[in-house]
Motif scaffolding. Sequence first.
Motif, PDB file in Angstrom:
ATOM      1  N   VAL A 116      68.060  89.864  42.961  1.00  0.00           N
ATOM      2  CA  VAL A 116      69.190  89.739  43.879  1.00  0.00           C
ATOM      3  C   VAL A 116      70.289  88.875  43.271  1.00  0.00           C
ATOM      4  O   VAL A 116      71.401  88.831  43.777  1.00  0.00           O
ATOM      5  N   LYS A 117      69.996  88.174  42.196  1.00  0.00           N
ATOM      6  CA  LYS A 117      70.984  87.310  41.582  1.00  0.00           C
ATOM      7  C   LYS A 117      71.902  88.103  40.665  1.00  0.00           C
ATOM      8  O   LYS A 117      71.489  89.052  40.013  1.00  0.00           O
ATOM      9  N   GLU A 118      73.148  87.706  40.600  1.00  0.00           N
ATOM     10  CA  GLU A 118      74.145  88.458  39.838  1.00  0.00           C
ATOM     11  C   GLU A 118      73.944  88.330  38.336  1.00  0.00           C
ATOM     12  O   GLU A 118      74.292  89.236  37.585  1.00  0.00           O
ATOM     13  N   ASP A 119      73.408  87.208  37.871  1.00  0.00           N
ATOM     14  CA  ASP A 119      73.305  86.993  36.433  1.00  0.00           C
ATOM     15  C   ASP A 119      71.953  87.424  35.866  1.00  0.00           C
ATOM     16  O   ASP A 119      71.639  87.135  34.721  1.00  0.00           O
ATOM     17  N   VAL A 120      71.150  88.115  36.652  1.00  0.00           N
ATOM     18  CA  VAL A 120      69.847  88.554  36.173  1.00  0.00           C
ATOM     19  C   VAL A 120      70.019  89.678  35.159  1.00  0.00           C
ATOM     20  O   VAL A 120      70.986  90.448  35.204  1.00  0.00           O
ATOM     21  N   LYS A 121      69.085  89.775  34.216  1.00  0.00           N
ATOM     22  CA  LYS A 121      69.115  90.829  33.201  1.00  0.00           C
ATOM     23  C   LYS A 121      67.881  91.711  33.363  1.00  0.00           C
ATOM     24  O   LYS A 121      66.757  91.252  33.202  1.00  0.00           O
ATOM     25  N   VAL A 122      68.125  92.979  33.704  1.00  0.00           N
ATOM     26  CA  VAL A 122      67.035  93.930  33.940  1.00  0.00           C
ATOM     27  C   VAL A 122      67.128  95.033  32.893  1.00  0.00           C
ATOM     28  O   VAL A 122      68.131  95.743  32.807  1.00  0.00           O
ATOM     29  N   SER A 169      54.834 101.338  22.246  1.00  0.00           N
ATOM     30  CA  SER A 169      54.070 101.025  21.030  1.00  0.00           C
ATOM     31  C   SER A 169      54.934 100.898  19.787  1.00  0.00           C
ATOM     32  O   SER A 169      54.414 100.620  18.700  1.00  0.00           O
ATOM     33  N   ASN A 170      56.245 101.105  19.895  1.00  0.00           N
ATOM     34  CA  ASN A 170      57.135 100.999  18.736  1.00  0.00           C
ATOM     35  C   ASN A 170      57.755  99.602  18.688  1.00  0.00           C
ATOM     36  O   ASN A 170      58.450  99.191  19.624  1.00  0.00           O
ATOM     37  N   PRO A 171      57.530  98.832  17.605  1.00  0.00           N
ATOM     38  CA  PRO A 171      58.057  97.466  17.518  1.00  0.00           C
ATOM     39  C   PRO A 171      59.579  97.443  17.549  1.00  0.00           C
ATOM     40  O   PRO A 171      60.241  98.320  16.973  1.00  0.00           O
ATOM     41  N   ILE A 172      60.134  96.466  18.232  1.00  0.00           N
ATOM     42  CA  ILE A 172      61.589  96.313  18.311  1.00  0.00           C
ATOM     43  C   ILE A 172      61.960  94.865  17.984  1.00  0.00           C
ATOM     44  O   ILE A 172      61.114  93.966  18.005  1.00  0.00           O
ATOM     45  N   GLU A 173      63.232  94.678  17.676  1.00  0.00           N
ATOM     46  CA  GLU A 173      63.735  93.318  17.519  1.00  0.00           C
ATOM     47  C   GLU A 173      63.571  92.596  18.860  1.00  0.00           C
ATOM     48  O   GLU A 173      63.923  93.144  19.907  1.00  0.00           O
ATOM     49  N   PRO A 174      63.007  91.389  18.863  1.00  0.00           N
ATOM     50  CA  PRO A 174      62.760  90.698  20.138  1.00  0.00           C
ATOM     51  C   PRO A 174      64.020  90.623  21.003  1.00  0.00           C
ATOM     52  O   PRO A 174      65.106  90.307  20.513  1.00  0.00           O
ATOM     53  N   TYR A 175      63.849  90.922  22.280  1.00  0.00           N
ATOM     54  CA  TYR A 175      64.979  90.983  23.216  1.00  0.00           C
ATOM     55  C   TYR A 175      64.509  90.380  24.536  1.00  0.00           C
ATOM     56  O   TYR A 175      63.557  90.857  25.139  1.00  0.00           O
ATOM     57  N   THR A 176      65.178  89.317  24.988  1.00  0.00           N
ATOM     58  CA  THR A 176      64.731  88.571  26.160  1.00  0.00           C
ATOM     59  C   THR A 176      65.496  88.988  27.414  1.00  0.00           C
ATOM     60  O   THR A 176      66.730  89.042  27.415  1.00  0.00           O
ATOM     61  N   VAL A 177      64.741  89.288  28.473  1.00  0.00           N
ATOM     62  CA  VAL A 177      65.312  89.691  29.761  1.00  0.00           C
ATOM     63  C   VAL A 177      64.553  88.970  30.867  1.00  0.00           C
ATOM     64  O   VAL A 177      63.584  88.248  30.625  1.00  0.00           O
ATOM     65  N   ASP A 178      65.006  89.192  32.101  1.00  0.00           N
ATOM     66  CA  ASP A 178      64.335  88.597  33.259  1.00  0.00           C
ATOM     67  C   ASP A 178      63.376  89.566  33.934  1.00  0.00           C
ATOM     68  O   ASP A 178      62.423  89.149  34.599  1.00  0.00           O
ATOM     69  N   SER A 179      63.651  90.856  33.757  1.00  0.00           N
ATOM     70  CA  SER A 179      62.882  91.871  34.466  1.00  0.00           C
ATOM     71  C   SER A 179      62.953  93.176  33.686  1.00  0.00           C
ATOM     72  O   SER A 179      63.888  93.394  32.901  1.00  0.00           O
ATOM     73  N   ALA A 214      73.153  99.638  38.197  1.00  0.00           N
ATOM     74  CA  ALA A 214      73.603  98.375  38.767  1.00  0.00           C
ATOM     75  C   ALA A 214      74.256  97.527  37.683  1.00  0.00           C
ATOM     76  O   ALA A 214      74.046  97.742  36.484  1.00  0.00           O
ATOM     77  N   ASP A 215      75.025  96.540  38.109  1.00  0.00           N
ATOM     78  CA  ASP A 215      75.753  95.703  37.151  1.00  0.00           C
ATOM     79  C   ASP A 215      74.807  94.907  36.255  1.00  0.00           C
ATOM     80  O   ASP A 215      75.151  94.567  35.127  1.00  0.00           O
ATOM     81  N   TYR A 216      73.614  94.584  36.773  1.00  0.00           N
ATOM     82  CA  TYR A 216      72.691  93.770  35.987  1.00  0.00           C
ATOM     83  C   TYR A 216      71.852  94.600  35.011  1.00  0.00           C
ATOM     84  O   TYR A 216      71.021  94.060  34.290  1.00  0.00           O
ATOM     85  N   CYS A 217      72.042  95.908  34.988  1.00  0.00           N
ATOM     86  CA  CYS A 217      71.192  96.781  34.178  1.00  0.00           C
ATOM     87  C   CYS A 217      71.528  96.711  32.690  1.00  0.00           C
ATOM     88  O   CYS A 217      72.704  96.663  32.310  1.00  0.00           O
ATOM     89  N   ILE A 218      70.489  96.745  31.865  1.00  0.00           N
ATOM     90  CA  ILE A 218      70.627  96.816  30.410  1.00  0.00           C
ATOM     91  C   ILE A 218      69.941  98.100  29.951  1.00  0.00           C
ATOM     92  O   ILE A 218      68.729  98.258  30.141  1.00  0.00           O
ATOM     93  N   PRO A 219      70.678  99.033  29.362  1.00  0.00           N
ATOM     94  CA  PRO A 219      70.052 100.302  28.942  1.00  0.00           C
ATOM     95  C   PRO A 219      69.114 100.091  27.768  1.00  0.00           C
ATOM     96  O   PRO A 219      69.211  99.111  27.021  1.00  0.00           O
ATOM     97  N   VAL A 220      68.216 101.039  27.577  1.00  0.00           N
ATOM     98  CA  VAL A 220      67.234 100.926  26.498  1.00  0.00           C
ATOM     99  C   VAL A 220      67.903 101.022  25.132  1.00  0.00           C
ATOM    100  O   VAL A 220      67.329 100.595  24.116  1.00  0.00           O
ATOM    101  N   THR A 221      69.114 101.557  25.080  1.00  0.00           N
ATOM    102  CA  THR A 221      69.843 101.633  23.811  1.00  0.00           C
ATOM    103  C   THR A 221      70.238 100.256  23.288  1.00  0.00           C
ATOM    104  O   THR A 221      70.672 100.137  22.140  1.00  0.00           O
TER     105      THR A 221
END
Length: 642
Positions: free
Chosen positions: A385-391, A303-313, A397-404
């Motif tokens: 399963v794709k290497e360039d995916v952003k989660v 419920s806390n607004p954030i700067e828009p951030y685009t991911v795949d998953s 995993a290498d494709y992981c993006i932390p909440v920070t």
Amino acid sequence: MNQWSVSWNAAISMKLLLAVIQYLFVFQSVVWAQTTRAYLFRIKDSVVKLGETLPLHTQWPEDRTNLPDYISAAVVATSNDENEATLVGPPIHVVVGEILNVTLQNEISDGASLHFHGFSYPNAFEYAGAVGVSQCPLAKGESFSYNVTVNELPGTYWYHTEAAGNLDKYDAIRGALIVHPKGSEFVVDKLNAPLQSGYDPFAYDNERILFFQDGFISSPATRYLQQVGNLLPPASKSDEGFVVATSEWNFGTCNGKLRDMISVESNQKYKFRLINGGEHFALRFSIEDGHGGFPLTVVAADSNPIEPYTVDSIVLHVGERFDVEVSIQDLAEGESFWIAADTLESQLRGYQNGIRAIMRVSNNESLTYDDVLDPSTSVKVSNTVKEDVKVLNCYHADYCIPVTALSSLTTRSTEAESRLEFRSEGNEVLTRLASEIHFVETDFQLAPLYAHFVRVDNSYWIQNEFPPAAMISRDFRPANSVHPHSVPLEVASNSTVIIVWRTTLLIDHPIHLHGHTVEILDVSHPKRKDCELAYCELNQDYSTNTMEKIMALDRRIPMDTSAKKDTFIIPAGGAVVTRLRTATQGLWLAHGQIDVHRQDGMSFVLNVGNYQIPKLDEWLPKDFPSCDTILVKSPEMNPACE
């Protein structure tokens, strides 16, 4: 002027006065009706027709061997129609500034309560629904009105019971809670009367609610006994070797259905309100199109607004919410796509275990989920399963993006979180740094203890246990009824506090703090090779030996700029540095959001402002749940493990 004229004028004046009084009375009644949203939730036993929510022609799930057609559940009923019983409660829609009044009427033998997950409860923590802390369980035949002023940001919240550990049937006492911005009263009126207005409370205008739940055939009470008795099957693990679940997957639902349908129209942008309202499993959300998936632009976290951030998953752990915007561009009428919410189990098992819904491009409002065929793409295809995916919101995993990676967009405008300032000797206004730094650590011990433990500020490891009577109830007095293993953390009121959370667990674990939102300043996590077979050592990146590093982090990151969450993740073997602003005095429950782990010891109480229970009880609501019931009197206060 003659006497007749005087009498006539007096009569006219009296009529005008009466008209004004009548108008004011009607006006006040209208204002009251507009600013108070009243719900009656009857908690009752029901048999839910689960199999009817899964069309025979669908390929999901492949294995239906153990999938029941009917399931016994404790449900939220708003009418006497047994056919309306579902595995999810009705959505609550309310406007900022209104009074939310939900009367919970318990008609089952198990205890009940209601917690508005993510609410700050300013000066009203007696309505927080935390059994053992802010109330006793509501006994059969009792009712209690949760009456709170909605002083929250517009956004996605949810509600659930905090007494699920006692349930001997499926827990369906949970649902979405949406806070709308001021000026939305007309829409909210319609959403609260869907049969008359034709509005769908799950899908309205360009917003869609997706309420995900993992489902279990056994009851919460049974699973708790299996947990403490070490009778659960082996833990499930991810491809990276970390534990992702300590219970076995049975089934899952979206908006109470085994395969729901979400309608959209082409060349429109939609906000999807994603909620993991389950009990145990984290889920990885995506919308598959056979070519990498629809981009998901995250615009809010818890419920806390954030700067828009685009991911795949996006990974949603239990209790977490994310609002995402999805653009539907140049798609033909009738096209459909899989909405996937996979478990984090290894790829083969994860694609078998999860939840599916269908996003269909259609303006035909008469279509139902049973009318729509499966999308042409494989139900098991996953873009992770794709290497360039952003989660988003994962760590190992290498494709992981932390909440920070997320940044706050605005400041929560509540009195409890107003900016704290002080003046230096030169009288210039400076931002106050954290006045306190505390450490909270969690641990798990295998048989024979088989329990979760909490340690606060390097004290003893304790399996937390709350008193049978609520800490603020009429029957509770610390001298004679506090459980010896109730773990407290005392912090100052109206101050800025840093809490460093660390764990030895081999699982990424969600943590929820009642009444507060925390800023995520930093997250540290080990590699799998740095942990043992069943546990990790406590993370040393942030510890009592790194106080200067923690204070430097506090100084470096301005207030209200990092991501804010009311439910956050401690990675396996990791450490999370959080900053929060405390409000006025009160007792607030903090706990692991995986239900069975909270029940077996992963919790403590945040005592804000050295709160003392008042000697007199007149301040409590008149219908406050009684503690003079068998639900409270029958349990013995046996000491827990230490």
